[in-house]
Design a protein around this motif. Structure first.
Motif, PDB file in Angstrom:
ATOM      1  N   TYR A 146       0.685  -1.087   0.046  1.00  0.00           N
ATOM      2  CA  TYR A 146      -0.046  -0.239   0.030  1.00  0.00           C
ATOM      3  C   TYR A 146       0.927   1.265   0.065  1.00  0.00           C
ATOM      4  O   TYR A 146       1.593   1.409   0.969  1.00  0.00           O
ATOM      5  CB  TYR A 146      -0.843  -0.132   1.262  1.00  0.00           C
ATOM      6  N   GLY A 147       0.869   1.948  -1.090  1.00  0.00           N
ATOM      7  CA  GLY A 147       1.540   3.006  -1.261  1.00  0.00           C
ATOM      8  C   GLY A 147       1.215   4.163  -2.007  1.00  0.00           C
ATOM      9  O   GLY A 147       0.055   4.068  -2.725  1.00  0.00           O
ATOM     10  N   PRO A 148       1.799   5.390  -2.156  1.00  0.00           N
ATOM     11  CA  PRO A 148       1.406   6.472  -3.125  1.00  0.00           C
ATOM     12  C   PRO A 148       1.357   6.114  -4.593  1.00  0.00           C
ATOM     13  O   PRO A 148       2.587   5.394  -4.923  1.00  0.00           O
ATOM     14  CB  PRO A 148       2.717   7.542  -2.884  1.00  0.00           C
ATOM     15  N   THR A 171      -2.613   9.793  -4.537  1.00  0.00           N
ATOM     16  CA  THR A 171      -3.307   9.133  -3.351  1.00  0.00           C
ATOM     17  C   THR A 171      -2.458   7.922  -3.004  1.00  0.00           C
ATOM     18  O   THR A 171      -1.509   7.715  -3.734  1.00  0.00           O
ATOM     19  CB  THR A 171      -4.742   9.018  -3.549  1.00  0.00           C
ATOM     20  N   ARG A 172      -2.979   7.079  -1.747  1.00  0.00           N
ATOM     21  CA  ARG A 172      -2.278   5.923  -1.731  1.00  0.00           C
ATOM     22  C   ARG A 172      -3.462   4.891  -2.065  1.00  0.00           C
ATOM     23  O   ARG A 172      -4.683   4.886  -2.205  1.00  0.00           O
ATOM     24  CB  ARG A 172      -2.129   5.946  -0.084  1.00  0.00           C
ATOM     25  N   TYR A 189       6.608   8.648  -8.895  1.00  0.00           N
ATOM     26  CA  TYR A 189       5.686   7.743  -8.261  1.00  0.00           C
ATOM     27  C   TYR A 189       5.051   6.705  -9.597  1.00  0.00           C
ATOM     28  O   TYR A 189       4.891   7.380 -10.675  1.00  0.00           O
ATOM     29  CB  TYR A 189       4.389   8.476  -7.529  1.00  0.00           C
TER      30      TYR A 189
END
Length: 82
Positions: free
Chosen positions: A9-11, A25-26, A43
């Motif tokens: 779970y990340g950006p 968002t994540r 990202y």
């Protein structure tokens, strides 16, 4: 939480191509493509078809469907039921 069963779970940057809008968002989604964001970090980027910026419900703009043309095209193709 057990680390072995949950996805990372990340950006992530989601980019609405129709409205030329992007937001950070994540998420658990991943992508091979990346983008450099406003903060200077890189990202993963996920392209989406529609977001709150381009969706008719949020913008108040409705799409007009040519229902009369579609009916006429159906009748020409398959004939009228008698």
């Amino acid at each position: 939480m057990n680390n072995a069963i949950h996805p990372a779970y990340g950006p992530v940057v989601f980019r609405d191509r129709a409205a030329n809008h992007a937001f950070l968002t994540r998420s658990t989604m991943t992508s091979e493509r990346t983008i450099e964001w406003e903060d200077g970090n890189t990202y993963p980027v996920v392209d989406v078809e529609i977001s709150d910026v381009s969706h008719p419900f949020y913008t108040g703009n409705q799409r007009v469907l040519d229902t009369a043309g579609r009916v006429e095209r159906f009748e020409r193709r398959y004939g009228t039921a008698s």
